[in-house]
Design a protein around this motif. Structure first.
Motif, short mmCIF file in Angstrom:
data_model
loop_
_atom_site.label_atom_id
_atom_site.label_comp_id
_atom_site.label_asym_id
_atom_site.label_seq_id
_atom_site.Cartn_x
_atom_site.Cartn_y
_atom_site.Cartn_z
N ALA A 126 0.83 -1.21 0.00
CA ALA A 126 0.00 0.00 0.00
C ALA A 126 0.87 1.26 0.00
O ALA A 126 0.57 2.23 -0.71
CB ALA A 126 -0.93 -0.01 1.21
N ARG A 127 1.94 1.25 0.78
CA ARG A 127 2.83 2.42 0.81
C ARG A 127 3.45 2.67 -0.56
O ARG A 127 3.63 3.82 -0.96
CB ARG A 127 3.93 2.19 1.84
CG ARG A 127 3.46 2.14 3.28
CD ARG A 127 4.62 1.90 4.25
NE ARG A 127 4.13 1.65 5.60
CZ ARG A 127 4.26 0.50 6.25
NH1 ARG A 127 4.91 -0.51 5.68
NH2 ARG A 127 3.78 0.36 7.46
N ARG A 128 3.76 1.61 -1.27
CA ARG A 128 4.44 1.77 -2.55
C ARG A 128 3.50 2.17 -3.68
O ARG A 128 3.96 2.72 -4.69
CB ARG A 128 5.20 0.48 -2.88
CG ARG A 128 6.52 0.42 -2.11
CD ARG A 128 7.02 -0.97 -1.82
NE ARG A 128 8.28 -0.86 -1.07
CZ ARG A 128 8.35 -0.58 0.24
NH1 ARG A 128 7.23 -0.39 0.93
NH2 ARG A 128 9.52 -0.48 0.84
N PHE A 129 2.22 1.92 -3.52
CA PHE A 129 1.26 2.35 -4.55
C PHE A 129 0.60 3.68 -4.21
O PHE A 129 -0.01 4.30 -5.08
CB PHE A 129 0.21 1.26 -4.77
CG PHE A 129 0.72 0.12 -5.59
CD1 PHE A 129 0.68 0.17 -6.98
CD2 PHE A 129 1.27 -1.00 -4.99
CE1 PHE A 129 1.17 -0.87 -7.74
CE2 PHE A 129 1.77 -2.05 -5.74
CZ PHE A 129 1.72 -1.99 -7.13
N ALA A 130 0.70 4.11 -2.97
CA ALA A 130 0.11 5.39 -2.58
C ALA A 130 0.73 6.52 -3.40
O ALA A 130 1.94 6.59 -3.59
CB ALA A 130 0.34 5.64 -1.09
N GLY A 131 -0.12 7.39 -3.90
CA GLY A 131 0.35 8.52 -4.68
C GLY A 131 0.55 8.24 -6.15
O GLY A 131 0.85 9.15 -6.93
N LYS A 132 0.40 6.98 -6.56
CA LYS A 132 0.54 6.62 -7.96
C LYS A 132 -0.84 6.55 -8.61
O LYS A 132 -1.84 6.27 -7.95
CB LYS A 132 1.26 5.28 -8.11
CG LYS A 132 2.70 5.30 -7.61
CD LYS A 132 3.37 3.96 -7.80
CE LYS A 132 4.82 4.00 -7.31
NZ LYS A 132 5.48 2.68 -7.46
N THR A 133 -0.88 6.77 -9.90
CA THR A 133 -2.14 6.68 -10.64
C THR A 133 -2.04 5.54 -11.64
O THR A 133 -1.30 5.63 -12.62
CB THR A 133 -2.45 8.00 -11.38
OG1 THR A 133 -2.51 9.06 -10.42
CG2 THR A 133 -3.79 7.90 -12.09
N GLU A 291 4.98 -6.52 -5.79
CA GLU A 291 4.80 -5.11 -6.14
C GLU A 291 4.79 -4.94 -7.66
O GLU A 291 3.95 -4.22 -8.22
CB GLU A 291 5.92 -4.27 -5.53
CG GLU A 291 5.82 -2.80 -5.90
CD GLU A 291 7.01 -1.98 -5.44
OE1 GLU A 291 7.07 -0.78 -5.79
OE2 GLU A 291 7.89 -2.53 -4.74
N LYS A 292 5.68 -5.62 -8.34
CA LYS A 292 5.75 -5.52 -9.80
C LYS A 292 4.57 -6.23 -10.45
O LYS A 292 4.02 -5.75 -11.46
CB LYS A 292 7.08 -6.10 -10.27
CG LYS A 292 8.30 -5.37 -9.73
CD LYS A 292 9.59 -6.03 -10.18
CE LYS A 292 10.81 -5.29 -9.63
NZ LYS A 292 10.94 -5.43 -8.16
N VAL A 293 4.17 -7.37 -9.90
CA VAL A 293 3.01 -8.09 -10.44
C VAL A 293 1.76 -7.22 -10.37
O VAL A 293 1.01 -7.08 -11.35
CB VAL A 293 2.80 -9.41 -9.67
CG1 VAL A 293 1.45 -10.04 -10.04
CG2 VAL A 293 3.93 -10.39 -9.95
N ILE A 294 1.53 -6.63 -9.21
CA ILE A 294 0.33 -5.79 -9.04
C ILE A 294 0.41 -4.57 -9.95
O ILE A 294 -0.59 -4.16 -10.55
CB ILE A 294 0.18 -5.39 -7.57
CG1 ILE A 294 -0.08 -6.63 -6.71
CG2 ILE A 294 -0.97 -4.39 -7.39
CD1 ILE A 294 0.11 -6.40 -5.22
N GLY A 295 1.61 -4.01 -10.09
CA GLY A 295 1.78 -2.89 -11.01
C GLY A 295 1.38 -3.26 -12.42
O GLY A 295 0.71 -2.48 -13.12
N ASP A 296 1.74 -4.46 -12.85
CA ASP A 296 1.34 -4.92 -14.19
C ASP A 296 -0.17 -5.12 -14.27
O ASP A 296 -0.81 -4.77 -15.27
CB ASP A 296 2.05 -6.24 -14.52
CG ASP A 296 3.53 -6.06 -14.83
OD1 ASP A 296 3.95 -4.90 -15.04
OD2 ASP A 296 4.25 -7.07 -14.85
#
Length: 300
Positions: A126-133, A291-296
């Motif tokens: 959650a911290r790593r995706f916060a602030g990203k769109t 983190e990378k999987v969810i980003g994809d």
């Protein structure tokens, strides 16, 4: 399973070293300081809920408590959502990728691996995706009351939550449950399975992370495993039950990520499930790859 698997874990990068210490600190808070947390340790259960809510807030997210009552006491699922940029028709609900982990521990256990590891991973992601769109919405949810006597019942926090999602018409395209993900072993025959024949098909050494689905979620499983193997520096296997069961029951696709819990971890559901038992390096590699999987999945 699709994708090229690797045979052993790789060293941590500098960013992963920082992630490791973050995971270690959160597991210590949950299992070392708060300790056993369930309906029999209700103040500690609420302390864990407060810690999760505050962690979401400090990350810049806006958490929401989804409450229901058990035995005259309020119980809380805690969610934080990051909106997606992809436009949908007014009549269509936006697609959601949901990442979940239960934060209660079984009676008599401080629950470092089960499931402090899953919650620590949830908060780190959650911290790593916060602030990203991203293109799609990503929702992080900490569930209450996964452990017995609520396991596989309509009193599980995740079952209550999934039912409310269904009633609202939420379009959850993927639910990923983070369940007991911090223990690994290189010892021979350290991995067992619920059915004897599985030992013929899968490794006998517990040095991998597992992905589990039902038949309905097989396409999601194959996609996630392929993405994981694209990014990961740790072995994986894909083939069960935890909070994803609740979403299966309501028609949503879901998978579980796990170190296989009782089939590997000697301290499962015991008083010795303490923070010092986890393999934080390999635990970190799992979270880093996810983190990378969810980003994809969400289109970052």
């Amino acid at each position: 399973m699709p994708g090229k698997n690797i045979s052993k874990a790789a060293p941590l990068s500098p960013d992963e070293v920082a992630l490791r210490e973050e995971l270690r600190a959160d597991v210590q808070t949950l299992a070392g300081e708060i300790g056993e947390r369930n309906m029999w340790r209700y103040p500690q259960l609420n302390a864990a809920a407060d810690f999760i809510e505050n962690s979401f807030t400090r990350a810049g997210l806006r958490p929401r408590r989804d409450s229901y009552e058990m035995h005259g006491q309020a119980c809380y699922n805690i969610e934080a959502e990051i909106l997606g940029a992809q436009a949908t028709a007014v009549s269509e609900p936006p697609p959601i990728i949901l990442i979940g982990a239960h934060y209660d521990s079984v009676f008599g256990s401080p629950g470092a691996n089960d499931n402090g590891s899953g919650v620590a991973a949830l908060l780190a992601l959650a911290r790593r995706f916060a602030g990203k769109t991203a293109q799609h919405r990503v929702r992080f949810v900490a569930f209450v009351n996964e452990e017995p006597p609520y396991f596989l019942s309509d009193e599980m926090g995740s079952f209550v939550y999934a039912g409310r999602c269904k009633t609202r018409g939420d379009r959850i395209d993927a639910m990923i449950s983070l369940e007991t993900i911090g223990y690994f072993s290189d010892a021979p025959h350290s991995q067992t399975y619920p059915a004897p024949g599985l030992g013929i098909l899968y490794p006998k050494v517990g040095n991998f992370i597992g992905f589990v689905s039902n038949v309905h979620s097989r396409a999601l499983l194959r996609r996630v495993v392929a993405l994981f193997r694209k990014h990961a520096k740790i072995p994986s296997e894909g083939a069960a039950l935890s909070d994803q069961w609740s979403f299966w029951r309501h028609g949503y696709p879901g998978i579980m990520i796990t170190d296989t819990a009782p089939f590997r971890y000697p301290h499962y559901h015991s008083s010795t499930d303490t923070p010092d038992k986890l393999d934080y390096d390999r635990f970190t590699l799992v979270v880093s790859a996810m983190e990378k999987v969810i980003g994809d999945l969400v289109g970052l």
